[in-house]
Motif scaffolding. Structure first.
Motif, PDB file in Angstrom:
ATOM      1  N   ALA A  13       0.828  -1.204   0.000  1.00 21.25           N
ATOM      2  CA  ALA A  13       0.000   0.000   0.000  1.00 21.25           C
ATOM      3  C   ALA A  13       0.864   1.258   0.000  1.00 21.25           C
ATOM      4  O   ALA A  13       0.370   2.351  -0.315  1.00 21.25           O
ATOM      5  CB  ALA A  13      -0.949   0.013   1.200  1.00 21.25           C
ATOM      6  N   SER A  14       2.148   1.126   0.352  1.00 21.78           N
ATOM      7  CA  SER A  14       3.091   2.228   0.139  1.00 21.78           C
ATOM      8  C   SER A  14       4.315   1.676  -0.561  1.00 21.78           C
ATOM      9  O   SER A  14       4.261   1.372  -1.747  1.00 21.78           O
ATOM     10  CB  SER A  14       3.425   2.959   1.445  1.00 21.78           C
ATOM     11  OG  SER A  14       4.141   2.158   2.355  1.00 21.78           O
ATOM     12  N   ASP A  15       5.416   1.470   0.151  1.00 23.22           N
ATOM     13  CA  ASP A  15       6.643   1.061  -0.524  1.00 23.22           C
ATOM     14  C   ASP A  15       7.210  -0.250   0.009  1.00 23.22           C
ATOM     15  O   ASP A  15       8.403  -0.520  -0.118  1.00 23.22           O
ATOM     16  CB  ASP A  15       7.707   2.159  -0.427  1.00 23.22           C
ATOM     17  CG  ASP A  15       8.002   2.574   1.013  1.00 23.22           C
ATOM     18  OD1 ASP A  15       7.250   2.148   1.922  1.00 23.22           O
ATOM     19  OD2 ASP A  15       8.959   3.335   1.226  1.00 23.22           O
ATOM     20  N   GLY A  16       6.346  -1.092   0.590  1.00 23.89           N
ATOM     21  CA  GLY A  16       6.774  -2.421   1.004  1.00 23.89           C
ATOM     22  C   GLY A  16       6.686  -3.420  -0.131  1.00 23.89           C
ATOM     23  O   GLY A  16       6.033  -3.172  -1.154  1.00 23.89           O
ATOM     24  N   ILE A  17       7.306  -4.564   0.054  1.00 21.76           N
ATOM     25  CA  ILE A  17       7.331  -5.600  -0.992  1.00 21.76           C
ATOM     26  C   ILE A  17       6.113  -6.513  -0.910  1.00 21.76           C
ATOM     27  O   ILE A  17       5.597  -6.984  -1.929  1.00 21.76           O
ATOM     28  CB  ILE A  17       8.639  -6.425  -0.871  1.00 21.76           C
ATOM     29  CG1 ILE A  17       9.830  -5.580  -1.339  1.00 21.76           C
ATOM     30  CG2 ILE A  17       8.556  -7.719  -1.680  1.00 21.76           C
ATOM     31  CD1 ILE A  17      11.165  -6.269  -1.180  1.00 21.76           C
ATOM     32  N   TYR A  18       5.609  -6.760   0.303  1.00 20.08           N
ATOM     33  CA  TYR A  18       4.533  -7.734   0.496  1.00 20.08           C
ATOM     34  C   TYR A  18       3.174  -7.063   0.639  1.00 20.08           C
ATOM     35  O   TYR A  18       3.072  -5.966   1.208  1.00 20.08           O
ATOM     36  CB  TYR A  18       4.817  -8.589   1.736  1.00 20.08           C
ATOM     37  CG  TYR A  18       6.101  -9.371   1.646  1.00 20.08           C
ATOM     38  CD1 TYR A  18       6.262 -10.361   0.687  1.00 20.08           C
ATOM     39  CD2 TYR A  18       7.163  -9.113   2.505  1.00 20.08           C
ATOM     40  CE1 TYR A  18       7.447 -11.083   0.598  1.00 20.08           C
ATOM     41  CE2 TYR A  18       8.348  -9.823   2.421  1.00 20.08           C
ATOM     42  CZ  TYR A  18       8.479 -10.807   1.461  1.00 20.08           C
ATOM     43  OH  TYR A  18       9.657 -11.508   1.363  1.00 20.08           O
ATOM     44  N   SER A  19       2.149  -7.733   0.160  1.00 18.02           N
ATOM     45  CA  SER A  19       0.787  -7.251   0.361  1.00 18.02           C
ATOM     46  C   SER A  19       0.464  -7.304   1.850  1.00 18.02           C
ATOM     47  O   SER A  19       1.146  -8.006   2.617  1.00 18.02           O
ATOM     48  CB  SER A  19      -0.202  -8.125  -0.409  1.00 18.02           C
ATOM     49  OG  SER A  19      -0.322  -9.399   0.225  1.00 18.02           O
TER      50      SER A  19
END
Length: 294
Positions: A13-19
């Motif tokens: 939802a921002s800049d992470g790799i995982y949902s």
């Protein structure tokens, strides 16, 4: 000493790799019992994360992380237990997210002028949600211009580099007040990364007056000495000492999910403060006009 708490994580939802769902599944896998999702300028992953947490029997705390500017540096402000569906709060977040999109577009333009050819369309595909510099870095890695994400920051998109673009300038006090306007609990993130603890000490009275309730004391790579110094500051200003890993995914930050011990007492104190805050009408917040970049 096993850790059950991580109060600083990011998703797609921002800049992470995982949902959000994948993040909660990984939290379960490493034995976490409490997790806060704190995406940058976005609450879009919170509903999915809450649903996944319920299914996995994880105590979920809705959060956010707001990036702010001060004296040429950055101060990040976390918010916990937000009443995030308030229309006024969401309208301001949209302004901040739109500014991030324009920033991303400008970075791609500058890279192209430097002969580094990545497309804005690909950056958006990588991001899925709000666009951040890690998404541009990943596009550079994918296109073969760098061998790692840190190299992308050092060579192209970090401060002072050819494609660095400043962002919408929100002050730390503004971020604290914005979070408080949604009945959230504002907490200064990774304070050791600020210009210095003495400067932080100078800022704290104003931030506390604006509504600050916590200080991220237990964070990723902090040394025991840094942790003790921050704990002393938190005690001095009656702030809740919180903590977490700032987990975005493998290879972005050195601390793995759940890899920093955070006392459960931090969760108890946050819950007590949230319950107290919900009994009051939140203050109204007005977003200041954006600063034109030279």
């Amino acid at each position: 000493m096993s850790n059950e708490v991580d109060l600083h994580t990011h998703s797609t939802a921002s800049d992470g790799i995982y949902s959000p769902t994948e993040l909660l599944q990984k939290a379960k896998g490493v034995g976490l019992h409490v997790l806060a999702l704190t995406d940058h300028d976005s609450t879009n992953g919170l509903e999915e994360a809450a649903s996944a947490a319920h299914a996995l029997d994880i105590d979920f705390i809705p959060g956010i992380e707001l990036n702010t500017d001060v004296g040429g540096g950055e101060v990040h402000v976390l918010g916990y237990f937000l009443e995030y569906m308030r229309p006024e709060f969401q309208a301001i977040l949209k302004v901040l997210r739109d500014a991030r999109v324009l920033r991303g577009q400008r970075m791609v333009e500058l890279l192209n002028k430097e002969g580094v050819h990545i497309s804005w369309e690909r950056v958006r595909e990588i991001a899925q949600g709000a666009v951040g510099r890690p998404h541009v870095a990943k596009a550079l890695l994918e296109a073969g211009y760098v061998k790692s994400i840190p190299e992308a920051f050092d060579k192209y998109i970090g401060k002072g580099c050819p494609a660095y673009v400043p962002r919408y300038k929100l002050s730390p006090e503004d971020a604290v007040r914005l979070i408080a306007s949604a009945n959230g609990l504002p907490v200064i993130a990774h304070p050791v990364e600020l210009p210095g603890l003495e400067e932080l000490r100078n800022w704290l009275p104003g931030l506390v007056k604006a509504g600050l309730v916590g200080l991220e004391t237990y964070y990723g790579p902090y040394t025991e000495q840094e942790e003790q110094q921050l704990r002393a500051l938190a005690d001095e200003y009656s702030l809740i000492p919180t903590g977490g890993t700032d987990f975005h995914g493998p290879g972005i930050h050195p601390t793995p999910l759940g890899g920093r011990y955070v006392p459960y007492e931090a969760v108890e104190q946050l819950k007590a403060a949230a319950a107290k805050r919900r009994s009051h009408t939140p203050p109204v917040f007005e977003l200041p006009p954006p600063v034109e970049e030279k």
